[in-house]
Design a protein around this motif. Structure first.
Motif, PDB file in Angstrom:
ATOM      1  N   ARG A  11       0.826  -1.211   0.000  1.00 29.59           N
ATOM      2  CA  ARG A  11       0.000   0.000   0.000  1.00 29.59           C
ATOM      3  C   ARG A  11       0.859   1.260   0.000  1.00 29.59           C
ATOM      4  N   CYS A  12       1.953   1.220   0.729  1.00 27.28           N
ATOM      5  CA  CYS A  12       2.874   2.362   0.769  1.00 27.28           C
ATOM      6  C   CYS A  12       3.449   2.635  -0.619  1.00 27.28           C
ATOM      7  N   ARG A  13       3.884   1.564  -1.285  1.00 30.22           N
ATOM      8  CA  ARG A  13       4.436   1.702  -2.637  1.00 30.22           C
ATOM      9  C   ARG A  13       3.380   2.239  -3.596  1.00 30.22           C
ATOM     10  N   GLU A  14       2.171   1.721  -3.490  1.00 25.81           N
ATOM     11  CA  GLU A  14       1.078   2.161  -4.361  1.00 25.81           C
ATOM     12  C   GLU A  14       0.815   3.655  -4.198  1.00 25.81           C
ATOM     13  N   ILE A  15       0.756   4.104  -2.974  1.00 29.48           N
ATOM     14  CA  ILE A  15       0.494   5.525  -2.706  1.00 29.48           C
ATOM     15  C   ILE A  15       1.639   6.388  -3.219  1.00 29.48           C
ATOM     16  N   PHE A  16       2.869   5.946  -2.969  1.00 24.20           N
ATOM     17  CA  PHE A  16       4.026   6.720  -3.410  1.00 24.20           C
ATOM     18  C   PHE A  16       4.047   6.861  -4.933  1.00 24.20           C
ATOM     19  N   LEU A  17       3.776   5.773  -5.633  1.00 25.75           N
ATOM     20  CA  LEU A  17       3.790   5.817  -7.096  1.00 25.75           C
ATOM     21  C   LEU A  17       2.637   6.645  -7.651  1.00 25.75           C
ATOM     22  N   MET A  18       1.496   6.617  -6.989  1.00 24.20           N
ATOM     23  CA  MET A  18       0.386   7.474  -7.414  1.00 24.20           C
ATOM     24  C   MET A  18       0.773   8.944  -7.293  1.00 24.20           C
ATOM     25  N   SER A  19       1.532   9.244  -6.259  1.00 22.51           N
ATOM     26  CA  SER A  19       1.984  10.614  -6.052  1.00 22.51           C
ATOM     27  C   SER A  19       3.051  11.020  -7.056  1.00 22.51           C
ATOM     28  N   ARG A  20       4.068  10.143  -7.266  1.00 13.62           N
ATOM     29  CA  ARG A  20       5.215  10.519  -8.091  1.00 13.62           C
ATOM     30  C   ARG A  20       5.036  10.231  -9.577  1.00 13.62           C
ATOM     31  N   GLU A  28      -6.416  13.658  -3.749  1.00  7.49           N
ATOM     32  CA  GLU A  28      -6.912  12.786  -4.813  1.00  7.49           C
ATOM     33  C   GLU A  28      -6.608  11.320  -4.513  1.00  7.49           C
ATOM     34  N   ILE A  29      -5.425  11.064  -3.981  1.00  4.30           N
ATOM     35  CA  ILE A  29      -5.070   9.688  -3.627  1.00  4.30           C
ATOM     36  C   ILE A  29      -5.993   9.184  -2.521  1.00  4.30           C
ATOM     37  N   ALA A  30      -6.222  10.025  -1.521  1.00  5.66           N
ATOM     38  CA  ALA A  30      -7.092   9.639  -0.407  1.00  5.66           C
ATOM     39  C   ALA A  30      -8.494   9.287  -0.906  1.00  5.66           C
ATOM     40  N   GLU A  31      -9.026  10.079  -1.832  1.00  2.00           N
ATOM     41  CA  GLU A  31     -10.364   9.833  -2.360  1.00  2.00           C
ATOM     42  C   GLU A  31     -10.407   8.546  -3.178  1.00  2.00           C
ATOM     43  N   ARG A  32      -9.369   8.307  -3.964  1.00  8.40           N
ATOM     44  CA  ARG A  32      -9.350   7.094  -4.797  1.00  8.40           C
ATOM     45  C   ARG A  32      -9.256   5.823  -3.952  1.00  8.40           C
ATOM     46  N   GLU A  57      -0.343  11.050   3.581  1.00  6.21           N
ATOM     47  CA  GLU A  57       0.863  11.809   3.940  1.00  6.21           C
ATOM     48  C   GLU A  57       1.838  10.945   4.732  1.00  6.21           C
ATOM     49  N   ASN A  58       1.317  10.163   5.661  1.00  7.20           N
ATOM     50  CA  ASN A  58       2.184   9.294   6.465  1.00  7.20           C
ATOM     51  C   ASN A  58       2.886   8.245   5.610  1.00  7.20           C
ATOM     52  N   GLN A  59       2.153   7.664   4.651  1.00 10.35           N
ATOM     53  CA  GLN A  59       2.739   6.640   3.784  1.00 10.35           C
ATOM     54  C   GLN A  59       3.822   7.232   2.882  1.00 10.35           C
ATOM     55  N   ILE A  60       3.576   8.423   2.363  1.00 15.52           N
ATOM     56  CA  ILE A  60       4.571   9.075   1.501  1.00 15.52           C
ATOM     57  C   ILE A  60       5.813   9.434   2.314  1.00 15.52           C
ATOM     58  N   THR A  61       5.602   9.940   3.524  1.00 12.58           N
ATOM     59  CA  THR A  61       6.727  10.272   4.401  1.00 12.58           C
ATOM     60  C   THR A  61       7.565   9.028   4.693  1.00 12.58           C
TER      61      THR A  61
END
Length: 197
Positions: free
Chosen positions: A140-149, A157-161, A170-174
């Motif tokens: 999940r952390c990787r998924e969120i990071f890649l959605m961001s980058r 937008e990531i939170a809504e999806r 924010e915590n996962q990206i950090t």
């Protein structure tokens, strides 16, 4: 040098003379650029001995390869060589310092400006290391990071999806950034520019 004023001669003329085994021309090029290369390397490395070694290696390679090297723009060539040597020195000791400036009239050194095949090898090495460390992240952390980058989605937008809180995003990206900073120290500048790390 025959019929050449070494002090005023252009680099191309001097290099042609070096290719004809002219030691005076070689010394002129060394005197012209050796000091600047040293100061540029030392500005980044903060290591006089390593910087002197870099200058020595560059000019030794020039002399030993004078009959086979195809150098059309001498100053550009030695700047690229200096960038590459400094990059290797930083990588070998996994330095955390980013390259910020220049000494004298020399251009700032950057691993991104290493030319030709060296750049491709360095870039591929960075990509492989980055992918390896991304794969080491929780799914999940990787998924969120890649959605961001990669998809350039905002945290909202990531939170809504994903139907999670913005704070969780924010915590996962950090967490991902901290992980990558620790494991990609020797690629810090490249990672910073490409991934905002």
């Amino acid at each position: 040098m025959n019929m050449i004023d070494a002090g005023a001669a252009e680099d191309a003329v001097l290099w042609q003379a070096v290719q004809q085994d002219d030691r005076t021309a070689f010394r002129t090029l060394f005197d012209r650029y050796g000091g600047s290369l040293f100061h540029t390397a030392n500005y980044t490395l903060r290591d006089k001995e390593a910087s002197e070694t870099i200058v020595h290696d560059i000019f030794l390679n020039l002399w030993t390869g004078r009959h086979t090297l195809d150098i059309r723009h001498f100053r550009q060539y030695i700047l690229t060589a200096a960038r590459y040597h400094v990059y290797k020195a930083l990588k070998s000791r996994k330095a955390l310092n980013l390259l910020h400036g220049t000494a004298g009239d020399m251009e700032p050194i950057s691993p991104l400006t290493v030319n030709g095949g060296e750049a491709k090898v360095a870039e591929q090495s960075m990509r492989d290391s980055l992918r390896q460390q991304l794969n080491a992240l929780p799914k999940r952390c990787r998924e969120i990071f890649l959605m961001s980058r990669e998809q350039h989605l905002s945290n909202q937008e990531i939170a809504e999806r994903l139907n999670i809180s913005k704070r969780s995003v924010e915590n996962q990206i950090t967490y991902a950034l901290q992980h990558l900073r620790v494991h990609l120290k020797h690629y810090s500048l490249i990672a910073l520019l490409w991934w905002g790390i």
